[in-house]
Enzyme design. Structure first.
Site, PDB file in Angstrom:
ATOM      1  N   GLN A   1       0.972  -1.309  -0.031  1.00 31.29           N
ATOM      2  CA  GLN A   1       0.060   0.210  -0.348  1.00 31.29           C
ATOM      3  C   GLN A   1       0.933   1.225   0.229  1.00 31.29           C
ATOM      4  OE1 GLN A   1      -3.310  -0.804   3.442  1.00 31.29           O
ATOM      5  NE2 GLN A   1      -4.590   0.139   1.734  1.00 31.29           N
ATOM      6  N   HIS A   2       0.541   2.659  -0.195  1.00 33.89           N
ATOM      7  CA  HIS A   2       0.623   4.499   0.643  1.00 33.89           C
ATOM      8  C   HIS A   2       2.006   4.150  -1.086  1.00 33.89           C
ATOM      9  CE1 HIS A   2      -1.202   3.360   3.815  1.00 33.89           C
ATOM     10  NE2 HIS A   2      -0.784   2.557   4.730  1.00 33.89           N
TER      11      HIS A   2
ATOM     12  N   ASP B   1      -2.401  -4.234   0.011  1.00 34.49           N
ATOM     13  CA  ASP B   1      -2.188  -6.347   0.421  1.00 34.49           C
ATOM     14  C   ASP B   1      -3.223  -6.206   1.258  1.00 34.49           C
ATOM     15  OD1 ASP B   1      -0.721  -3.504   1.737  1.00 34.49           O
ATOM     16  OD2 ASP B   1       0.894  -4.529   1.996  1.00 34.49           O
TER      17      ASP B   1
END
Length: 463
Positions: A71-72, A224
């Site tokens: 992520q991010h 994820d």
């Protein structure tokens, strides 16, 4: 038999599973490593994906694929789709000051109400502010911004930058997406970097899809954590994942708005929400301690179990490379309670396991404060394979711990999402053959472990 593929493009590697779309039976799999670091050129992900696909026998007989990813992060593309600079990953903390400024400028409660989360250094919005302040030339060249799983799906599909797609789970980790309305908060992007013209990925529905040039159906994909929740088939259980980071997550019909920033109000891979607490330090705590002692992880596990609960007062505050929960990006670890009598290898091993689990237990408490019920915990991730972690966890968490067989749950969740894109319907298909029986671990809670940890953590934070 119709086959689907799921991809887990994680921090450390790329994993691919190919499963039967109807039953979930695993047919074949492959994997390839990623380079280390907190900034990586996305081409490394593409190279690893192709290698993992080849090892998994290719995609010629696969009907649909979904990519789940870390992520991010921040992937910047120019007008022609070229990568402007190496991607900044979720675990890159250089934007910590930017995060603090953004929170001060708008107020933590406003961020939580609008996006479900309070920005920390992991979030994309803070990395945009860092880019604007430290690399304005790179920002000027940037025409589009996306996340790792968005970029990989786009590479599989091809097309212009306005054809990049994402899903609501990954979008909810950017810091500029409202998962309740399903809309980007363009004013928050402008606050971060002064731009209003950045091209952002189209947010697909959970069962939505596009097509690659070869006709392969490409499902929406997911972050994820959302994919892992889908892959493990957790239902309403709280899931604790102990990988590079430690994650506590649960399914909820409502998005939390925690102004402390401890609980992030992410979206899941369906149409619900995924209240989540993330720590930067999980399995790495055990790896580092094992390295310090000159032993492997199984030996560390044996040593930890040979020490008494509470490690005779030895406490490890495991903020080895900064921490996200609590938000201490520049913190270091701290060891308390050492005396000539307690300074043993066994106590240090036990303190490492207990310290890692105490950080996770703080996350469980935060979820409970947001109304999430935690009668039991489902434990997954690499560190869950160690006997010491499985047996000590219920003494720290105070609830039964269910441990399914090890699996590639992120990739499995992506494959299940790919099957959903094929079949449609209101929910992902049930996969009886992919379900892993879980072993239950129960033990009385040892209150002294958490009490000593709180005392040590409080002293540390006040320094």
């Amino acid at each position: 038999m119709t086959l689907v593929a799921g991809v887990d493009s994680s921090t450390q590697s790329c994993k691919v599973v190919v499963r039967d779309a109807e039953t979930g039976r695993l047919v074949r799999s492959g994997r390839a490593p990623h380079p280390p670091g907190t900034e990586v050129h996305p081409e490394h992900w593409w190279t690893a994906l192709r290698r993992a696909i080849a090892q998994a026998g290719g995609l010629d007989d696969v009907a649909a694929l979904a990519v789940a990813g870390q992520q991010h992060g921040l992937v910047c593309l120019d007008a022609d789709g070229g990568v402007v600079r190496d991607a900044l990953l979720w675990n890159d903390t250089r934007s910590a000051d930017a995060a603090e400024k953004l929170v001060d400028e708008l107020g933590a409660a406003v961020w939580a109400q609008r996006t479900g989360s309070v920005p920390v250094a992991s979030f994309t919005v803070t990395k945009l502010r860092w880019l604007a302040e430290h690399e304005p030339d790179h920002l000027a060249r940037t025409a589009a911004v996306c996340l790792p799983h968005d970029w990989l799906t786009w590479r599989l599909r091809g097309g212009a930058i306005d054809s990049v797609t994402t899903d609501r789970s990954d979008a909810s980790g950017t810091g500029y997406f409202d998962s309740v309305t399903g809309e980007y908060c363009l004013d928050l992007i402008e606050l971060a970097c002064g731009r209003t013209d950045l091209v952002l990925p189209v947010v697909l529905e959970p069962d939505g899809s596009t097509r690659s040039a070869s006709g392969l159906r490409l499902a929406a994909g997911a972050g994820d954590n959302a994919a892992a929740y889908l892959g493990v088939g957790a239902g309403t259980d709280v899931v604790v994942s102990l990988g590079t980071s430690g994650v506590v997550s649960a399914s909820s019909p409502r998005r939390p708005a925690d102004p402390t920033g401890i609980v992030a109000g992410f979206a899941d891979a369906t149409d619900r929400h995924l209240p989540l607490v993330c720590t930067l330090n999980a399995a790495r705590v055990l790896d580092t301690t094992a390295g310090l002692l000159g032993i492997d992880l199984p030996t560390l596990s044996e040593l930890a179990l040979s020490a008494p609960a509470g490690a005779e007062g030895v406490v490890l505050v495991p903020y080895l490379d900064g921490e996200r929960t609590p938000n201490l990006p520049f913190a270091t670890g701290a060891l308390h309670g050492l005396t000539t009598a307690t300074a043993t290898r066994a106590n240090l091993a036990r303190a490492a396991v207990e310290g890692m689990l105490c950080g996770i237990a703080d996350g469980l408490e935060a979820l409970t404060a947001q109304g999430v019920s935690t009668p039991a915990v489902r434990l997954i991730g690499g560190a869950a394979a160690l006997a010491a972690v499985r047996e000590i966890a219920p003494t720290v968490f105070g609830v039964p711990v269910l441990v399914p067989e090890p699996g590639e749950y992120v990739a499995d969740g992506a494959a299940r999402q790919a099957a959903w894109a094929l079949t449609g319907g209101d929910a992902p298909p049930a996969w009886p053959e992919s379900a892993s029986p879980a072993r239950t671990y129960e033990a009385p809670a040892v209150a002294a472990i958490r009490e000593r940890y709180r005392d040590a953590r409080t002293k540390y934070v006040r320094r």
